[in-house]
Enzyme design. Structure first.
Site, mmCIF file in Angstrom:
data_model
loop_
_atom_site.group_PDB
_atom_site.id
_atom_site.type_symbol
_atom_site.label_atom_id
_atom_site.label_comp_id
_atom_site.label_asym_id
_atom_site.label_seq_id
_atom_site.Cartn_x
_atom_site.Cartn_y
_atom_site.Cartn_z
ATOM 1 N N SER A 1 15.796 20.100 -33.625
ATOM 2 C CA SER A 1 15.888 21.038 -32.507
ATOM 3 C C SER A 1 15.423 20.332 -31.245
ATOM 4 O O SER A 1 14.534 19.474 -31.284
ATOM 5 C CB SER A 1 15.034 22.280 -32.759
ATOM 6 O OG SER A 1 13.668 21.935 -32.909
ATOM 7 N N HIS B 1 14.452 19.886 -20.184
ATOM 8 C CA HIS B 1 14.197 20.550 -18.902
ATOM 9 C C HIS B 1 14.281 19.521 -17.779
ATOM 10 O O HIS B 1 13.360 18.713 -17.598
ATOM 11 C CB HIS B 1 12.811 21.203 -18.891
ATOM 12 C CG HIS B 1 12.673 22.366 -19.820
ATOM 13 N ND1 HIS B 1 13.298 23.579 -19.587
ATOM 14 C CD2 HIS B 1 11.974 22.500 -20.978
ATOM 15 C CE1 HIS B 1 12.979 24.424 -20.572
ATOM 16 N NE2 HIS B 1 12.196 23.797 -21.424
ATOM 17 N N HIS C 1 19.750 23.232 -24.607
ATOM 18 C CA HIS C 1 19.089 23.414 -25.897
ATOM 19 C C HIS C 1 20.107 23.166 -26.996
ATOM 20 O O HIS C 1 21.286 23.484 -26.854
ATOM 21 C CB HIS C 1 18.557 24.843 -26.014
ATOM 22 C CG HIS C 1 18.391 25.309 -27.431
ATOM 23 N ND1 HIS C 1 19.356 26.094 -28.067
ATOM 24 C CD2 HIS C 1 17.424 25.088 -28.341
ATOM 25 C CE1 HIS C 1 18.955 26.335 -29.300
ATOM 26 N NE2 HIS C 1 17.798 25.745 -29.500
ATOM 27 N N ASN D 1 20.276 22.798 -31.616
ATOM 28 C CA ASN D 1 19.635 22.594 -32.910
ATOM 29 C C ASN D 1 20.678 22.650 -34.012
ATOM 30 O O ASN D 1 21.712 23.323 -33.879
ATOM 31 C CB ASN D 1 18.517 23.614 -33.156
ATOM 32 C CG ASN D 1 19.017 24.992 -33.508
ATOM 33 O OD1 ASN D 1 19.349 25.263 -34.661
ATOM 34 N ND2 ASN D 1 19.102 25.867 -32.521
ATOM 35 N N VAL D 2 20.404 21.917 -35.062
ATOM 36 C CA VAL D 2 21.202 21.974 -36.289
ATOM 37 C C VAL D 2 20.220 21.984 -37.452
ATOM 38 O O VAL D 2 19.209 21.287 -37.434
ATOM 39 C CB VAL D 2 22.191 20.786 -36.412
ATOM 40 C CG1 VAL D 2 23.380 20.975 -35.485
ATOM 41 C CG2 VAL D 2 21.520 19.450 -36.123
ATOM 42 N N ARG D 3 20.530 22.780 -38.475
ATOM 43 C CA ARG D 3 19.535 22.970 -39.522
ATOM 44 C C ARG D 3 20.215 23.305 -40.853
ATOM 45 O O ARG D 3 21.354 23.762 -40.886
ATOM 46 C CB ARG D 3 18.573 24.093 -39.141
ATOM 47 C CG ARG D 3 19.266 25.406 -38.841
ATOM 48 C CD ARG D 3 18.333 26.444 -38.223
ATOM 49 N NE ARG D 3 19.029 27.697 -37.960
ATOM 50 C CZ ARG D 3 19.690 27.968 -36.848
ATOM 51 N NH1 ARG D 3 19.735 27.068 -35.888
ATOM 52 N NH2 ARG D 3 20.301 29.130 -36.687
ATOM 53 N N GLY E 1 3.938 29.162 -40.781
ATOM 54 C CA GLY E 1 2.792 28.265 -40.670
ATOM 55 C C GLY E 1 3.158 26.887 -40.183
ATOM 56 O O GLY E 1 2.505 25.904 -40.533
ATOM 57 N N GLY E 2 4.201 26.790 -39.376
ATOM 58 C CA GLY E 2 4.621 25.499 -38.844
ATOM 59 C C GLY E 2 3.645 24.960 -37.818
ATOM 60 O O GLY E 2 2.671 25.616 -37.426
ATOM 61 N N ARG E 3 3.940 23.778 -37.349
ATOM 62 C CA ARG E 3 3.054 23.098 -36.384
ATOM 63 C C ARG E 3 3.309 23.659 -34.988
ATOM 64 O O ARG E 3 4.374 23.470 -34.405
ATOM 65 C CB ARG E 3 3.316 21.598 -36.424
ATOM 66 C CG ARG E 3 2.387 20.781 -35.550
ATOM 67 C CD ARG E 3 2.620 19.297 -35.813
ATOM 68 N NE ARG E 3 1.688 18.479 -35.054
ATOM 69 C CZ ARG E 3 1.972 17.916 -33.880
ATOM 70 N NH1 ARG E 3 3.169 18.122 -33.326
ATOM 71 N NH2 ARG E 3 1.093 17.165 -33.257
#
Length: 308
Positions: A96, A100, A110, A112-114, A262-264
């Site tokens: 992701s 700016h 922006h 993202n690929v997932r 609970g990600g960073r």
């Protein structure tokens, strides 16, 4: 249906992050990405590598993040519309990014690929791809918006003539600030829950979208990066960045998934701009370039329709 190859997805995503960072650095001509490797602690396993560029010649801030996380159960943001996923362990990996620019005549972008896979003992795994990209201008240039959508359409073309219109509309619907009753920008592509046609077909589509991001964005950068601007344009840019923050913190699925799983936090919130303003009940001056953004560009439409 072909079986998912997580190793191939991981290898592609890591390479995509490398390529995008290199191209952004070349376009900036001054700043370099710093890399931060991290491990996920608690609520599962995994980790990633975050890359952030700050105070560049062209880009005020940019973040390109690769992450791969696992867990025993999917968070509410992932199961709200798909109750069949409840109780399954999961693995999610993706790239992701948010860029700016410094110049208000350059839009924020922006992408993202997932890939997700959710498993349960004794049952077939459930997997899907998602992603896309969208453009958020502060001052509108029709040439830029048209070229952005032309590249998006070309990325979809090999997969069917109906793909671009569907995912363009999905993007318009998704990046909509309900509390403002306005879009975040001029759209692009958005897709999710993609698993039709087998793994290879879906993987190839995700790669086509990922590979086309810089093809869509960097020509706009070259056209606008050297335009002169003053305090008025900069002030409006910071005000409009507030809409970006509002969307990401209130609606964005990726942000919600990362925080709920609970990600960073530093990596999740790297998408937020370094400077932003809010102003009570501000309205653009009639007939101004700022008003044109609202009246012309923040009106979802078919940007590739030929004039009659």
């Amino acid at each position: 249906m072909s079986q998912p190859d997580i190793k191939a997805v991981r290898a592609y995503l890591i390479d995509l992050q490398d390529r995008i960072c290199k191209e952004i650095e070349i376009a900036d001509g001054q700043a370099k990405f710093i890399e931060d490797n991290w491990q996920r602690e608690g609520m599962g396993g995994g980790g990633g590598r975050s890359r952030v560029l700050t105070d560049g010649g062209v880009f005020e801030q940019g973040g390109v993040n690769f992450s791969e996380v696992t867990g025993d159960s999917l968070p509410a943001s992932a199961t709200a519309s798909r109750p069949e996923l409840a109780g399954r362990s999961f693995e999610a990996l993706g790239v992701s990014l948010v860029i700016h620019p410094r110049n208000p005549y350059l839009p924020t972008s922006h992408a993202n690929v997932r890939f997700f896979i959710a498993e349960k003992e004794g049952e077939e795994p459930i997997w899907w791809f998602g992603g896309g990209y969208d453009l958020t201008p502060y001052y509108g240039f029709e040439e830029d918006v048209v070229s952005w959508h032309q590249t998006a359409k070309a990325a979809c073309k090999p997969f069917g003539d109906d793909v671009y219109p569907r995912y363009k509309q999905w993007c318009d619907d998704y990046f909509w600030l309900k509390h403002r009753n306005e879009p975040r920008g001029v759209g692009g592509l958005f897709f999710d829950d993609l698993n039709e046609g087998g793994f290879e077909h879906c993987f190839n589509f995700m790669k086509s979208v990922g590979d086309s991001y810089t093809q869509a964005y960097l020509p706009i950068v070259q056209r606008r990066k050297d335009l002169a601007f003053g305090e008025r344009e900069r002030d409006f840019q910071l005000y409009r960045r507030g809409r970006y923050v509002e969307f990401n913190l209130v609606y964005d699925r990726g942000t919600l998934f990362g925080l709920q799983s609970g990600g960073r936090t530093e990596s999740i919130l790297m998408s937020l701009p370094p400077l932003v303003k809010w102003r009570y009940n501000w309205q653009p001056e009639a007939g101004s370039a700022e008003a044109e953004l609202y009246e012309v560009f923040l009106k979802p439409r078919d940007w590739l329709a030929r004039p009659e």
